[in-house]
Design an enzyme around this catalytic site. Structure first.
Site, short mmCIF file in Angstrom:
data_model
loop_
_atom_site.label_atom_id
_atom_site.label_comp_id
_atom_site.label_asym_id
_atom_site.label_seq_id
_atom_site.Cartn_x
_atom_site.Cartn_y
_atom_site.Cartn_z
N GLY A 12 0.89 -1.20 0.06
CA GLY A 12 -0.08 0.03 0.14
C GLY A 12 0.71 1.19 0.19
O GLY A 12 0.68 2.09 -0.48
N ASN A 103 -3.84 -10.33 -1.68
CA ASN A 103 -3.28 -11.47 -2.19
C ASN A 103 -4.61 -12.62 -1.81
O ASN A 103 -5.46 -12.22 -0.72
CB ASN A 103 -2.26 -11.99 -1.36
CG ASN A 103 -0.97 -11.33 -1.86
OD1 ASN A 103 -0.82 -11.06 -2.86
ND2 ASN A 103 -0.03 -11.13 -0.88
N LYS A 185 -1.90 -15.97 -9.51
CA LYS A 185 -1.07 -15.30 -8.52
C LYS A 185 -0.88 -16.04 -7.30
O LYS A 185 -0.04 -15.94 -6.50
CB LYS A 185 -1.79 -13.62 -8.45
CG LYS A 185 -1.04 -12.91 -7.03
CD LYS A 185 0.52 -12.82 -7.35
CE LYS A 185 1.14 -11.93 -6.31
NZ LYS A 185 0.28 -10.67 -5.80
N GLU A 271 -1.67 -14.62 6.19
CA GLU A 271 -2.86 -14.91 5.24
C GLU A 271 -3.00 -16.30 4.80
O GLU A 271 -3.63 -16.57 3.83
CB GLU A 271 -2.57 -13.98 4.09
CG GLU A 271 -2.58 -12.66 4.52
CD GLU A 271 -2.47 -11.62 3.15
OE1 GLU A 271 -3.51 -10.94 2.99
OE2 GLU A 271 -1.60 -11.66 2.47
#
Length: 309
Positions: A12, A103, A185, A271
């Site tokens: 970011g 992601n 991805k 994550e």
């Protein structure tokens, strides 16, 4: 354009810096108090491939964000997406466009709870960045970006957003099938992020391992089997070559991926449940064997317990 970066961590901050340098009115929104405070006091310190700058970009905590932007770019961690959207409901204007660059998989269903479909854009990026401390981001290598609208009627708007990014040298293209790119991805992250975190190495070091070809192809094969249930066709060998291209030091080879940054470097939860863990979960739902992703997910959770508890 008025742009709010929601989740101003490493990526970011990179996007916020580059969009700011291109003349956009950027605000960084992040829940890390020390990060926000440092940016407001000292500016965002950027190490852009060796060029160090202090850039004055306003930063604010989510609950204190009041200005409705033209575009919101979501860069939160996957597990923090819904709490963040709840915190910033007040700046989700009826004409505010929302671009998701997270992601992982399955985020559009969460965003649809807060944003009209016509304002939702999905994207995938291969840019990298590292957060070295509060208010300090390190940029390295190159990257690109794909964007697509959810509502078929918003194609031209998606192309205009691409233009904004290209003015900032972010190498954006309009995608006719961003879902495929998102899955590809996710495969890259599923093969690289978790492996580098478990082995405590950077991408180049992982790529030099004699076991690397077998590891990544086994992981990708399970991703492919699950993706097929969603109508997404993944070529295992093609994706494996994409993963292997990241080993190059001139690309991302010297980079420690985000999961490593979170857990090993900063002692934060990962994550994993939205990457390898998502494949493990869906494998059980679809009765598909996902032994590699099952093990990786459990190993990362075990490492979280060891480091964070």
């Amino acid at each position: 354009m008025k742009i709010s970066i929601v989740g101003a961590g490493a990526m970011g901050s990179r996007f916020g810096y580059m969009l700011h340098e291109a003349g956009n009115e950027v605000i960084l929104i992040d829940a890390w108090h020390e990060h926000v405070e440092s940016i407001n006091k000292k500016g965002l310190i950027t190490n852009d491939n060796g060029l160090i700058k202090k850039v004055k970009i306003p930063a604010v905590l989510p609950e204190r964000a009041t200005e409705i932007p033209d575009l919101i770019i979501l860069f939160t961690k996957s597990m923090g997406l819904e709490p963040m959207l709840e915190s910033i409901k007040g700046i989700l204007g009826k004409n505010t466009k929302v671009l998701c660059l997270l992601n992982g998989l399955g985020h559009n269903e969460t965003i649809e709870k807060y944003v009209d479909n016509k304002n939702i854009f999905m994207g995938v990026t291969l840019w990298t960045a590292s957060l070295k401390g509060p208010g300090h981001v390190e940029l390295s290598g190159g990257g690109n970006l794909e964007i697509q609208n959810i509502d078929p009627e918003m194609k031209e708007c998606a192309k205009q957003v691409c233009d904004i990014f290209n003015d900032a040298r972010l190498n954006a293209i309009y995608s006719e099938n961003v879902l495929l790119s998102i899955w590809r991805k996710a495969c890259v992250n599923g093969a690289i992020n978790s492996s580098c975190t478990i082995l405590d190495c950077n991408i180049k070091q992982f790529g030099k391992l004699k076991q690397a070809p077998r590891i990544i192809r086994s992981i990708i094969k399970e991703f492919s089997d699950v993706a097929n249930k969603f109508g997404v066709k993944l070529d295992v060998e093609e994706v494996a070559r994409l993963v292997e291209s990241t080993y190059d030091p001139s690309k991302a080879g010297e980079h420690y991926p985000s999961m490593h940054q979170d857990l090993i470097q900063n002692g934060r939860y990962t994550e994993i449940d939205y990457i390898n863990g998502y494949i493990s979960k869906k494998g059980k739902e679809f009765n598909i064997d996902t032994l590699y992703n099952d093990l990786i997910t459990n190993l990362i959770h075990g490492k979280e317990e060891l480091i964070i508890s």
